[in-house]
Design a protein around this motif. Structure first.
Motif, short mmCIF file in Angstrom:
data_model
loop_
_atom_site.label_atom_id
_atom_site.label_comp_id
_atom_site.label_asym_id
_atom_site.label_seq_id
_atom_site.Cartn_x
_atom_site.Cartn_y
_atom_site.Cartn_z
N MET A 27 0.80 -1.23 0.00
CA MET A 27 0.00 0.00 0.00
C MET A 27 0.83 1.27 0.00
O MET A 27 0.49 2.23 -0.70
CB MET A 27 -0.98 0.00 1.17
CG MET A 27 -2.09 -1.01 0.98
SD MET A 27 -3.28 -0.98 2.32
CE MET A 27 -4.12 0.56 1.99
N GLU A 30 -0.31 5.10 -1.24
CA GLU A 30 -1.34 5.14 -2.27
C GLU A 30 -2.69 4.67 -1.74
O GLU A 30 -2.80 4.10 -0.66
CB GLU A 30 -0.93 4.26 -3.45
CG GLU A 30 0.38 4.66 -4.08
CD GLU A 30 0.34 6.03 -4.74
OE1 GLU A 30 -0.71 6.39 -5.30
OE2 GLU A 30 1.36 6.73 -4.69
N LEU A 31 -3.73 4.89 -2.55
CA LEU A 31 -5.08 4.40 -2.30
C LEU A 31 -5.31 3.16 -3.15
O LEU A 31 -4.98 3.18 -4.34
CB LEU A 31 -6.13 5.45 -2.69
CG LEU A 31 -6.13 6.76 -1.93
CD1 LEU A 31 -7.07 7.75 -2.61
CD2 LEU A 31 -6.57 6.52 -0.51
N TYR A 32 -5.88 2.12 -2.55
CA TYR A 32 -6.15 0.90 -3.28
C TYR A 32 -7.48 0.30 -2.87
O TYR A 32 -7.89 0.40 -1.71
CB TYR A 32 -5.05 -0.15 -3.02
CG TYR A 32 -3.73 0.22 -3.61
CD1 TYR A 32 -3.49 0.08 -4.97
CD2 TYR A 32 -2.71 0.72 -2.81
CE1 TYR A 32 -2.27 0.41 -5.52
CE2 TYR A 32 -1.49 1.07 -3.35
CZ TYR A 32 -1.27 0.90 -4.71
OH TYR A 32 -0.06 1.24 -5.25
N SER A 33 -8.10 -0.39 -3.82
CA SER A 33 -9.30 -1.17 -3.53
C SER A 33 -8.87 -2.55 -3.06
O SER A 33 -7.74 -2.99 -3.34
CB SER A 33 -10.17 -1.29 -4.79
OG SER A 33 -9.54 -2.15 -5.73
N ASN A 63 -10.60 3.25 5.71
CA ASN A 63 -11.44 3.29 4.52
C ASN A 63 -11.64 4.76 4.16
O ASN A 63 -12.29 5.48 4.90
CB ASN A 63 -12.76 2.59 4.81
CG ASN A 63 -13.71 2.57 3.64
OD1 ASN A 63 -13.46 3.18 2.62
ND2 ASN A 63 -14.80 1.87 3.80
N THR A 64 -11.12 5.17 3.02
CA THR A 64 -11.23 6.57 2.62
C THR A 64 -12.57 6.90 2.00
O THR A 64 -12.89 8.08 1.79
CB THR A 64 -10.11 6.95 1.63
OG1 THR A 64 -10.26 6.16 0.45
CG2 THR A 64 -8.74 6.73 2.25
N THR A 65 -13.35 5.87 1.69
CA THR A 65 -14.67 6.05 1.05
C THR A 65 -15.73 5.28 1.82
O THR A 65 -16.35 4.35 1.29
CB THR A 65 -14.61 5.57 -0.42
OG1 THR A 65 -14.10 4.22 -0.43
CG2 THR A 65 -13.73 6.45 -1.27
N ARG A 72 -14.71 0.50 -2.57
CA ARG A 72 -14.06 1.20 -1.46
C ARG A 72 -12.56 1.33 -1.72
O ARG A 72 -11.94 0.47 -2.34
CB ARG A 72 -14.26 0.43 -0.16
CG ARG A 72 -15.67 0.46 0.33
CD ARG A 72 -15.82 -0.31 1.61
NE ARG A 72 -17.19 -0.19 2.09
CZ ARG A 72 -17.72 -1.01 2.95
NH1 ARG A 72 -17.02 -2.00 3.45
NH2 ARG A 72 -18.97 -0.84 3.34
N LEU A 73 -12.00 2.39 -1.19
CA LEU A 73 -10.56 2.62 -1.28
C LEU A 73 -9.97 2.71 0.12
O LEU A 73 -10.56 3.32 1.01
CB LEU A 73 -10.27 3.92 -2.04
CG LEU A 73 -10.70 3.93 -3.50
CD1 LEU A 73 -10.51 5.31 -4.10
CD2 LEU A 73 -9.94 2.90 -4.31
N TYR A 74 -8.82 2.10 0.27
CA TYR A 74 -8.14 2.07 1.57
C TYR A 74 -6.77 2.72 1.47
O TYR A 74 -6.14 2.72 0.42
CB TYR A 74 -7.98 0.62 2.05
CG TYR A 74 -9.27 -0.01 2.44
CD1 TYR A 74 -9.69 -0.01 3.77
CD2 TYR A 74 -10.11 -0.59 1.50
CE1 TYR A 74 -10.89 -0.58 4.15
CE2 TYR A 74 -11.31 -1.17 1.87
CZ TYR A 74 -11.69 -1.15 3.20
OH TYR A 74 -12.89 -1.71 3.57
N SER A 75 -6.33 3.25 2.60
CA SER A 75 -5.03 3.89 2.70
C SER A 75 -4.44 3.55 4.07
O SER A 75 -5.17 3.19 4.99
CB SER A 75 -5.19 5.39 2.55
OG SER A 75 -3.94 6.03 2.64
#
Length: 91
Positions: A27, A30-33, A63-65, A72-75
């Motif tokens: 990770m 960055e942001l990743y699904s 969870n950024t979203t 969903r996107l995670y960071s």
């Protein structure tokens, strides 16, 4: 940094699982699904979702979203970034 009990628990938790460690290493900043993470580290998406939920409990990812269910996107959190830097130093 190494005298912080919470930090040491987080590091130990991540290092106890190759999957958790690989997620943190992948990770970075960055942001990743979950699908992107799963594809990158070769783990099924449903298992990645469970791992991300566990990492959230340790305040390592967020969870950024949160309002959307699909996509969903995670960071990494600040704690997650500290753990990442520690792991990178030790490798």
């Amino acid at each position: 940094m190494c005298n912080d009990e919470k930090f040491l628990e987080q590091v130990a938790y991540v290092l106890a699982s190759d999957h958790r460690k690989n997620i943190i290493l992948f990770m970075g900043d960055e942001l990743y699904s979950p699908k992107q993470i799963g594809d990158a580290i070769n783990v099924r998406t449903n298992h990645i979702s469970n791992l991300l939920a566990q990492l959230r409990k340790y305040n390592l990812v967020y969870n950024t979203t949160p309002r959307i269910r699909k996509g969903r996107l995670y960071s990494l959190t600040e704690d997650g970034k500290r753990v990442l830097e520690y792991i990178k130093q030790k490798e």
